[in-house]
Write a protein that holds these residues in place. Structure first.
Motif, PDB file in Angstrom:
ATOM      1  N   ARG A 188      -3.706  13.784 -10.118  1.00  0.00           N
ATOM      2  CA  ARG A 188      -4.186  12.480 -10.318  1.00  0.00           C
ATOM      3  C   ARG A 188      -4.424  11.853  -8.910  1.00  0.00           C
ATOM      4  O   ARG A 188      -3.965  12.315  -7.761  1.00  0.00           O
ATOM      5  N   ARG A 189      -5.730  11.013  -9.154  1.00  0.00           N
ATOM      6  CA  ARG A 189      -6.258  10.729  -7.788  1.00  0.00           C
ATOM      7  C   ARG A 189      -6.651   9.220  -7.870  1.00  0.00           C
ATOM      8  O   ARG A 189      -6.903   8.833  -8.749  1.00  0.00           O
ATOM      9  N   ALA A 190      -6.200   8.576  -6.644  1.00  0.00           N
ATOM     10  CA  ALA A 190      -6.341   7.053  -6.576  1.00  0.00           C
ATOM     11  C   ALA A 190      -7.709   7.130  -5.968  1.00  0.00           C
ATOM     12  O   ALA A 190      -8.038   7.416  -4.913  1.00  0.00           O
ATOM     13  N   VAL A 191      -8.776   6.683  -6.680  1.00  0.00           N
ATOM     14  CA  VAL A 191     -10.323   6.694  -6.284  1.00  0.00           C
ATOM     15  C   VAL A 191     -10.938   5.147  -6.088  1.00  0.00           C
ATOM     16  O   VAL A 191     -12.166   5.078  -5.424  1.00  0.00           O
ATOM     17  N   GLU A 192     -10.151   4.239  -6.042  1.00  0.00           N
ATOM     18  CA  GLU A 192     -10.653   2.866  -6.104  1.00  0.00           C
ATOM     19  C   GLU A 192      -9.673   1.918  -5.911  1.00  0.00           C
ATOM     20  O   GLU A 192      -8.383   1.819  -6.494  1.00  0.00           O
ATOM     21  N   HIS A 193      -9.642   1.137  -4.786  1.00  0.00           N
ATOM     22  CA  HIS A 193      -8.624  -0.142  -4.448  1.00  0.00           C
ATOM     23  C   HIS A 193      -9.188  -1.552  -4.229  1.00  0.00           C
ATOM     24  O   HIS A 193     -10.388  -1.457  -3.874  1.00  0.00           O
ATOM     25  N   LEU A 194      -8.616  -2.629  -4.782  1.00  0.00           N
ATOM     26  CA  LEU A 194      -9.067  -3.720  -4.543  1.00  0.00           C
ATOM     27  C   LEU A 194      -7.911  -4.880  -3.966  1.00  0.00           C
ATOM     28  O   LEU A 194      -6.926  -4.882  -4.670  1.00  0.00           O
ATOM     29  N   PHE A 195      -8.350  -5.646  -3.014  1.00  0.00           N
ATOM     30  CA  PHE A 195      -7.379  -6.551  -2.632  1.00  0.00           C
ATOM     31  C   PHE A 195      -8.059  -7.819  -2.708  1.00  0.00           C
ATOM     32  O   PHE A 195      -9.257  -8.048  -2.307  1.00  0.00           O
ATOM     33  N   ARG A 196      -7.311  -8.568  -3.524  1.00  0.00           N
ATOM     34  CA  ARG A 196      -7.824  -9.849  -3.848  1.00  0.00           C
ATOM     35  C   ARG A 196      -6.892 -11.046  -3.548  1.00  0.00           C
ATOM     36  O   ARG A 196      -5.827 -11.257  -3.678  1.00  0.00           O
ATOM     37  N   ARG A 197      -7.486 -11.916  -2.433  1.00  0.00           N
ATOM     38  CA  ARG A 197      -6.563 -13.034  -1.788  1.00  0.00           C
ATOM     39  C   ARG A 197      -7.252 -14.452  -2.290  1.00  0.00           C
ATOM     40  O   ARG A 197      -8.582 -14.625  -1.569  1.00  0.00           O
ATOM     41  N   GLU A 198      -6.597 -15.345  -2.671  1.00  0.00           N
ATOM     42  CA  GLU A 198      -7.106 -16.478  -3.047  1.00  0.00           C
ATOM     43  C   GLU A 198      -7.178 -17.407  -1.683  1.00  0.00           C
ATOM     44  O   GLU A 198      -7.690 -18.498  -1.464  1.00  0.00           O
ATOM     45  N   ASP A 199      -6.151 -17.175  -0.845  1.00  0.00           N
ATOM     46  CA  ASP A 199      -5.914 -18.105   0.277  1.00  0.00           C
ATOM     47  C   ASP A 199      -6.332 -17.412   1.843  1.00  0.00           C
ATOM     48  O   ASP A 199      -6.144 -17.665   2.656  1.00  0.00           O
ATOM     49  N   ALA A 200      -7.268 -16.492   1.655  1.00  0.00           N
ATOM     50  CA  ALA A 200      -7.823 -15.865   2.920  1.00  0.00           C
ATOM     51  C   ALA A 200      -9.332 -15.339   2.687  1.00  0.00           C
ATOM     52  O   ALA A 200      -9.861 -15.350   1.668  1.00  0.00           O
ATOM     53  N   GLN A 201      -9.644 -15.184   4.045  1.00  0.00           N
ATOM     54  CA  GLN A 201     -11.170 -14.775   3.793  1.00  0.00           C
ATOM     55  C   GLN A 201     -11.330 -13.322   4.477  1.00  0.00           C
ATOM     56  O   GLN A 201     -10.514 -13.015   5.556  1.00  0.00           O
ATOM     57  N   PRO A 202     -11.950 -12.395   4.116  1.00  0.00           N
ATOM     58  CA  PRO A 202     -12.752 -12.563   2.952  1.00  0.00           C
ATOM     59  C   PRO A 202     -11.900 -12.465   1.496  1.00  0.00           C
ATOM     60  O   PRO A 202     -10.763 -11.848   1.760  1.00  0.00           O
ATOM     61  N   VAL A 203     -12.452 -13.019   0.610  1.00  0.00           N
ATOM     62  CA  VAL A 203     -11.312 -12.929  -0.755  1.00  0.00           C
ATOM     63  C   VAL A 203     -11.051 -11.913  -1.207  1.00  0.00           C
ATOM     64  O   VAL A 203     -10.115 -11.113  -1.364  1.00  0.00           O
ATOM     65  N   ASP A 204     -12.082 -10.771  -1.502  1.00  0.00           N
ATOM     66  CA  ASP A 204     -12.091  -9.501  -1.929  1.00  0.00           C
ATOM     67  C   ASP A 204     -12.266  -8.153  -0.770  1.00  0.00           C
ATOM     68  O   ASP A 204     -13.206  -8.648   0.004  1.00  0.00           O
ATOM     69  N   ILE A 205     -11.437  -7.483  -0.750  1.00  0.00           N
ATOM     70  CA  ILE A 205     -11.647  -6.229  -0.037  1.00  0.00           C
ATOM     71  C   ILE A 205     -11.587  -4.785  -0.890  1.00  0.00           C
ATOM     72  O   ILE A 205     -10.611  -4.697  -1.529  1.00  0.00           O
TER      73      ILE A 205
END
Length: 234
Positions: free
Chosen positions: A192-209
Motif C-alpha cells: 500500500r502506497r500513499a500517493v497523494e496528500h491534502l492539507f486544507r486550512r480555513e484559518d491560514a494561507q494558503p488554504v490548500d497545500i
C-alpha cells in the motif's frame, strides 16, 4: 405550143415566188437557235436569280465578315462563393521572406531556465519539506497560487500546489485522514502506497497545500513517496 410552154413557166415561177415569200415570212417570225441563245444570254440577271441561301438572309452577317466567323455564345459559368483568405494566406512572397527569419529567431530563442530554489527560498516556503538530496523548483502558476516540482536530475518525483481550492483528488484509492491531512492510498499487489496528500486550512494561507506523487516505479517511486510524507504546513 410556144404560148402554152410560156404560160406553164409563168405558173411555176409564180409558185416558186410565193413559196419563197412564205419561207421569208416564217423565218421572220420564228427565231433561230442562235438567236434564242443570244436572247437568253442578253436577259437581265434579275429574271434568272434564284432565292438566296438561308445563311445569307442575315444582312449583318453578309456585311460583317467577323460576324460570320464569330463562335456561338456559351452560357456563363456558375459563380462559386469563395471564403476570403486569411491574412497569412494573402502574404506576398516578399512579405513571407521578410517575416520568416523573424519567426525562426523567435522560435529558436531558448526557454527561460528554471533555477532550483536555494536554502533561503526553501526556508520561506509555506511548508516544510525534506528533499533527501533532490531539488525543488517553482513552476509558472496563477497570481493567487504557486506550483512546485521536486525532481532528481531530469526526473520529476512529486508536485506541490499551494493556493485556494485545489483539484483534489487526482488518484483513485482509499482515503484516510492522518495528522491533519487527507491522504489517498493505493494498493499495488501486497503493498500500500500513499500517493497523494491534502492539507486544507480555513484559518491560514494558503488554504490548500496539495501534494501528489509523479514517479511510481523503482527507486524513484520509493524516494518520491518518502519526500511527499515529509511535507507539513508551517
Amino acid at each position: 405550143m410556144t404560148k402554152a410552154k410560156t404560160l406553164s413557166s409563168l405558173v411555176v415561177s409564180v409558185s416558186a415566188l410565193m413559196a419563197a415569200q412564205g419561207a421569208l415570212a416564217q423565218s421572220a417570225t420564228a427565231p433561230t437557235a442562235q438567236e434564242l441563245t443570244r436572247a437568253l444570254n442578253a436577259r437581265s440577271p434579275q429574271a434568272t436569280s434564284v432565292p438566296a441561301p438561308a445563311a445569307q438572309a442575315n444582312p449583318a452577317a453578309t456585311q460583317n465578315p467577323a460576324a460570320r466567323s464569330a463562335p456561338m455564345s456559351r452560357p456563363a459559368p456558375a459563380v462559386t462563393a469563395v471564403r476570403p483568405a486569411s491574412p497569412a494566406q494573402t502574404q506576398t512572397p516578399a512579405q513571407a521572406q521578410v517575416t520568416a527569419p523573424v519567426a525562426q529567431v523567435r522560435d529558436a530563442s531558448p526557454a527561460p531556465r528554471i533555477v532550483p530554489l536555494n536554502n533561503a527560498a526553501i526556508a520561506a516556503l509555506p511548508f516544510r519539506i525534506d528533499l533527501k538530496g533532490a531539488q525543488i523548483v517553482e513552476r509558472p502558476a496563477g497570481p493567487s497560487a504557486k506550483v512546485y516540482s521536486v525532481r532528481r536530475g531530469e526526473t520529476p518525483l512529486l508536485m506541490i500546489y499551494t493556493g485556494p481550492q485545489s483539484d483534489y483528488p487526482i488518484y483513485g484509492g482509499d482515503q484516510a485522514e492522518v495528522a491533519g491531512r487527507t491522504s489517498i492510498v493505493v494498493t499495488e499487489g501486497v503493498r500500500r502506497r500513499a500517493v497523494e496528500h491534502l492539507f486544507r486550512r480555513e484559518d491560514a494561507q494558503p488554504v490548500d497545500i496539495h501534494v501528489w506523487v509523479m514517479a511510481m516505479d523503482g527507486a524513484d517511486g520509493d524516494l518520491a513517496e518518502q519526500i511527499a510524507q515529509t511535507v507539513d504546513p508551517r
